[in-house]
Every structure is written in C-alpha cells, then in structure tokens.
Design a protein around this motif. Structure first.
Motif, PDB file in Angstrom:
ATOM      1  N   MET A   1      50.925 -20.264  54.945  1.00 57.29           N
ATOM      2  CA  MET A   1      52.042 -19.458  54.474  1.00 57.29           C
ATOM      3  C   MET A   1      51.952 -18.092  55.123  1.00 57.29           C
ATOM      4  N   LYS A   2      53.052 -17.660  55.719  1.00 58.07           N
ATOM      5  CA  LYS A   2      53.112 -16.346  56.364  1.00 58.07           C
ATOM      6  C   LYS A   2      54.456 -15.709  56.055  1.00 58.07           C
ATOM      7  N   ILE A   3      54.419 -14.421  55.881  1.00 53.55           N
ATOM      8  CA  ILE A   3      55.652 -13.623  55.852  1.00 53.55           C
ATOM      9  C   ILE A   3      55.486 -12.600  56.961  1.00 53.55           C
ATOM     10  N   ILE A   4      56.439 -12.583  57.868  1.00 52.85           N
ATOM     11  CA  ILE A   4      56.365 -11.683  59.015  1.00 52.85           C
ATOM     12  C   ILE A   4      57.580 -10.773  58.989  1.00 52.85           C
ATOM     13  N   ARG A   5      57.329  -9.500  59.099  1.00 54.25           N
ATOM     14  CA  ARG A   5      58.404  -8.506  59.135  1.00 54.25           C
ATOM     15  C   ARG A   5      58.478  -7.975  60.571  1.00 54.25           C
ATOM     16  N   PRO A   6      59.402  -8.523  61.364  1.00 55.86           N
ATOM     17  CA  PRO A   6      59.448  -8.193  62.792  1.00 55.86           C
ATOM     18  C   PRO A   6      59.490  -6.696  63.105  1.00 55.86           C
ATOM     19  N   LYS A   7      60.218  -5.922  62.323  1.00 54.62           N
ATOM     20  CA  LYS A   7      60.336  -4.492  62.621  1.00 54.62           C
ATOM     21  C   LYS A   7      59.008  -3.759  62.496  1.00 54.62           C
ATOM     22  N   GLN A   8      58.030  -4.364  61.817  1.00 51.10           N
ATOM     23  CA  GLN A   8      56.718  -3.737  61.668  1.00 51.10           C
ATOM     24  C   GLN A   8      55.767  -4.104  62.809  1.00 51.10           C
ATOM     25  N   ALA A  21      53.443 -19.902  65.080  1.00 49.53           N
ATOM     26  CA  ALA A  21      53.177 -21.327  64.820  1.00 49.53           C
ATOM     27  C   ALA A  21      53.082 -22.089  66.129  1.00 49.53           C
ATOM     28  N   ASN A  22      52.339 -23.195  66.067  1.00 48.73           N
ATOM     29  CA  ASN A  22      52.297 -24.163  67.163  1.00 48.73           C
ATOM     30  C   ASN A  22      52.524 -25.516  66.505  1.00 48.73           C
ATOM     31  N   MET A  23      53.699 -26.075  66.754  1.00 51.14           N
ATOM     32  CA  MET A  23      54.085 -27.342  66.125  1.00 51.14           C
ATOM     33  C   MET A  23      54.145 -28.415  67.190  1.00 51.14           C
ATOM     34  N   GLN A  24      53.069 -29.173  67.280  1.00 50.48           N
ATOM     35  CA  GLN A  24      52.971 -30.272  68.239  1.00 50.48           C
ATOM     36  C   GLN A  24      53.279 -29.817  69.661  1.00 50.48           C
ATOM     37  N   GLY A  25      52.684 -28.683  70.054  1.00 51.76           N
ATOM     38  CA  GLY A  25      52.845 -28.189  71.418  1.00 51.76           C
ATOM     39  C   GLY A  25      54.047 -27.296  71.655  1.00 51.76           C
ATOM     40  N   ILE A  26      54.822 -27.027  70.618  1.00 52.09           N
ATOM     41  CA  ILE A  26      55.951 -26.096  70.721  1.00 52.09           C
ATOM     42  C   ILE A  26      55.552 -24.821  69.983  1.00 52.09           C
ATOM     43  N   GLU A  98      59.146 -22.151  72.589  1.00 49.64           N
ATOM     44  CA  GLU A  98      59.023 -22.835  73.870  1.00 49.64           C
ATOM     45  C   GLU A  98      57.783 -23.712  73.893  1.00 49.64           C
ATOM     46  N   LYS A  99      57.694 -24.500  74.933  1.00 49.31           N
ATOM     47  CA  LYS A  99      56.542 -25.378  75.145  1.00 49.31           C
ATOM     48  C   LYS A  99      55.276 -24.520  75.313  1.00 49.31           C
ATOM     49  N   GLN A 100      54.193 -24.930  74.689  1.00 46.38           N
ATOM     50  CA  GLN A 100      52.934 -24.201  74.797  1.00 46.38           C
ATOM     51  C   GLN A 100      52.524 -24.032  76.257  1.00 46.38           C
TER      52      GLN A 100
END
Length: 103
Positions: A1-8, A21-26, A98-100
């Motif tokens: 579980m992650k919460i990411i605040r891009p502006k920070q 994240a890395n989801m099956q090479g993506i 994108e692809k890893q």
C-alpha cells in the motif's frame, strides 16, 4: 500500500525517478525534471501522463516532426517505434508506464 503525492516529489537531478510498481515487467514510475530528455524510441509501448507542470512533446510520424503542449492531466501514448522527446516547460512531474528497462 502506497500513497504518493506527486507535488511533494523533487529529484536531485533531471529525470529523477521514484519507482511505484513493477507489474509483470511493466514499470510505473514518477519522474521529476526541469530539463529535456533525449530523442529516443522505446522498445515497447509507453504511456506518459503529466501530473504537474507542462511538457512540450516532440514526436516523429513518417519522418515528420510534430509537437504538442501537454498540460496537467494530458496523456501521451507512444506506440512501438514512435521516436519522441519530452521538453518540460519549467519543472514537471510525469507518470511513465513502460516495459522494464526501457530507455
């Protein structure tokens, strides 16, 4: 579980990335930059989402250069073989899927 605040998120260098994240090479990564990237062709498809700032995206179709100004919320999809380069207009935060190992 992650919460990411891009502006920070701010990098120490242009195109600094935060791996989300890395989801099956993506991979899903948050990038911070204030400098252009380089002309390149990914070895797979790429989804590029502007989360903060503006990015001038240059891309080539049939050898002809085109440009689009991407605003917050805009999505650029690069199909396989699309040559492109991103030029942030000041600071920008970009979500890239994108692809890893892609350029």
């Amino acid at each position: 579980m992650k919460i990411i605040r891009p502006k920070q998120f701010t990098g120490d260098k242009a195109w600094q990335a935060l791996d989300i994240a890395n989801m099956q090479g993506i991979t899903t990564r948050l990038h911070w930059t204030d400098q252009p990237y380089k002309w390149h062709v990914n070895d797979g498809e790429e989804v590029f989402v502007v989360l903060d700032g503006q990015v001038k995206m240059l891309y080539k179709q049939a050898g002809v250069e085109h440009a689009a100004l991407l605003e917050v919320g805009d999505i650029f999809y690069a199909s396989v073989g699309t040559e492109h380069v991103a030029h942030p207009q000041g600071e920008a935060r970009i979500l890239v899927i994108e692809k890893q190992g892609s350029v």
